[in-house]
Scaffold this motif. Structure first.
Motif, PDB file in Angstrom:
ATOM      1  N   LYS A   1       5.065  -5.518  -1.307  1.00  0.00           N
ATOM      2  CA  LYS A   1       4.447  -4.123  -2.286  1.00  0.00           C
ATOM      3  C   LYS A   1       5.436  -3.768  -3.370  1.00  0.00           C
TER       4      LYS A   1
ATOM      5  N   ASP B   1      -3.483   0.455   2.269  1.00  0.00           N
ATOM      6  CA  ASP B   1      -4.746  -0.266   1.478  1.00  0.00           C
ATOM      7  C   ASP B   1      -5.829   0.200   2.338  1.00  0.00           C
TER       8      ASP B   1
ATOM      9  N   GLU C   1     -10.048  -5.153   0.000  1.00  0.00           N
ATOM     10  CA  GLU C   1      -9.393  -3.869  -0.493  1.00  0.00           C
ATOM     11  C   GLU C   1     -10.188  -3.278  -1.426  1.00  0.00           C
TER      12      GLU C   1
HETATM   13 MG    MG Z   1      -3.234  -3.494  -3.998  1.00  0.00          MG
END
Ligand code: MG
Ligand code: 4AD
Length: 465
Positions: free
Chosen positions: A363, A380, A388
């Motif tokens: 991330k 998410d 997503e």
């Molecule tokens: Mg993303």
């Protein structure tokens, strides 16, 4: 004569037996042998069309009306009555038909009565809004845009416009388009100017990948803010879910945390779908007939289903227990493959899921590091068919942690000095998320390819118009 739009005719009942004037385009012209032309007209205000009955008694019947083809623009005045035919509710008995625009070479007109594939009409993005399908998508897209704004406004969020031209890499991922005034055909000029910073902005600038960092500056003063605009990703992801230019809603809240923000994101998603169910029923019925037989049921179930909240680590354990199903590796620290995501949403949980606490190496640098020092307070939201749809996190509000993440990721420290000021001067816990507008429209409509849900799609190798 006052203009009446077709949506008004169908939604307000005070037009019946009155003379109305409509403006629109021909969708069909059926000639009957007894000297009547049945014109179907649309004006974009609704999925509904209106039937016009034009008789040979009209002065331009033989000279013009019988020659009308799909796409011609017209102004029609006549009496609105209940139709005797069983295919439509109303019809207009024309007193007057004026042709505003003819179609040059009707046999060459790309939006002809003949059914074309979605892929074919994608080559005519400037003409495809004339099709019923793109009309329907456009109206839903507009409803969703208004709904998201209204929802945030009702919760006291202020709209902030974040820059499109930017000198920062908001995601720290480097996939940005450069913005320059330099002659791209002249390599030596480019080299000299870049070295000496003599290009337009006297520094390197890019199209934004996300407005988040500048939005945070406003969240750290106004508490609740959002931005909504185009973002650009110079990634070679040529899939049905990726655009190079897409619209992102970004929400940022101070004095907040990951749990509060993902629950709010769930609420916002469901509210936008409720608004579509309440305001776009004829659009949904059209899609139910043409794209997704189960659309209304599906959306209705979605707003009544609680999302599953689960840790990334628990997700990996579930996948490991079922590893015989997958060909791709299941390793803690790796991104989930789309097959794995599908399995979780469609098979295992049979519900939308919110995955939280991802490994930090997966991330962005700005996400708040958890106490285990291995994961970050990220989330998410994955929904059926799409994967997503929303990504967000608590933001790292401790300057030392932020500093070490910036170093760990090998980012240029100087670029983020202003961002660290937000932590230097009265830092606050804050959190936020980004929602891809087109992913949401894909999910709602059941359309398969993201290129259909944005008017003029930009993808790898494609930037027409
Ligand atoms: Mg993303
Ligand atoms: O997960 P992303 O990259 O998150 C951010 O940019 C954060 N700065 C957002 C924030 O916290 N303020 O993108 C957010 C969402 C994704 O979940 C997805 O819905 C959409 O944007 N998205 C795309 N949509 C279409 N085409 C692409 N190439 C997309 N990339 C992301």
């Amino acid at each position: 004569m006052k203009k009446t739009s077709i949506v008004d005719i169908y939604t307000q009942n005070n037009y019946l037996h009155k003379v109305v004037t409509i403006y629109g385009w021909i969708r069909n012209n059926r000639l009957s042998k007894i000297g009547i032309s049945f014109l179907t007209v649309y004006d974009g205000s609704s999925t509904q069309t209106i039937q016009i009955v034009a008789s040979k008694l009209l002065s331009n019947y033989y000279t013009e009306i019988i020659k009308l083809t799909i796409g011609c623009s017209v102004k029609i005045t006549g009496n609105l009555i209940l139709s005797k035919g069983y295919l439509q509710v109303y019809e207009i008995q024309a007193k007057y038909v004026r042709i505003l625009g003819w179609i040059d070479h009707p046999e060459l007109y790309p939006i002809s009565a003949k059914k074309h594939t979605i892929e074919h009409i994608r080559n005519f993005c400037h003409l495809r809004p004339r099709t019923s399908l793109i009309g329907v998508i456009s109206r839903i897209r507009s409803t969703v845009f208004q709904s998201l704004n209204q929802f945030l406004n009702s919760y006291g969020y202020l709209w902030v416009s974040t820059p499109i031209i930017t000198s920062i890499d908001a995601e720290g991922a480097g996939s940005m388009f450069k913005v320059s005034m330099l002659d791209i055909n002249n390599r030596s000029i480019i080299k000299n100017n870049l070295n000496n910073n003599t290009d337009f902005f006297k520094k390197k600038v890019f199209l934004t990948v996300s407005g988040q960092l500048t939005l945070e500056a406003y969240a750290c003063a106004l508490s609740k803010v959002y931005s909504f605009g185009p973002t650009f990703r110079a990634e070679n992801s040529n899939t049905k879910k990726h655009l190079t230019e897409f619209w992102m809603l970004e929400v940022e809240k101070s004095f907040s945390n990951i749990n509060e923000i993902f629950l709010f994101a769930e609420k916002l998603l469901k509210n936008s779908i409720m608004d579509v169910l309440n305001n776009c029923i004829s659009e949904l019925l059209f899609l139910q007939k043409t794209i997704d037989k189960n659309i209304i049921n599906r959306l209705n179930n979605f707003i009544h289903t609680n999302f599953i909240i689960i840790n990334y680590t628990d997700v990996i354990n579930i996948l490991l227990k079922n590893k015989h199903i997958f060909t791709d590796d299941i390793v803690w620290g790796k991104d989930l493959s789309s097959n794995q995501e599908k399995y979780l949403v469609h098979v295992y949980f049979k519900a939308p899921i919110i995955i939280i606490n991802y490994p930090k190496m997966l991330k962005a640098f700005y996400m708040k590091v958890n106490d285990d020092n291995k994961t970050v307070a990220a989330f998410d939201i994955l929904v059926p068919q799409i994967g997503e749809i929303i990504g967000g996190s608590a933001r790292e509000d401790r300057i030392q942690y932020l500093d070490s993440r910036i170093s760990e990721m090998g980012l240029n420290k100087k670029d983020y000095d202003w961002y660290k000021d937000l932590r230097r001067y009265g830092t606050v816990p804050h959190a936020g998320f980004g929602l891809g507008l087109e992913r949401l429209i894909l999910f709602i409509t059941g359309i398969k390819n993201i290129r259909e849900v944005i008017p003029f799609p930009r993808t790898v190798g494609r930037a027409d118009f």
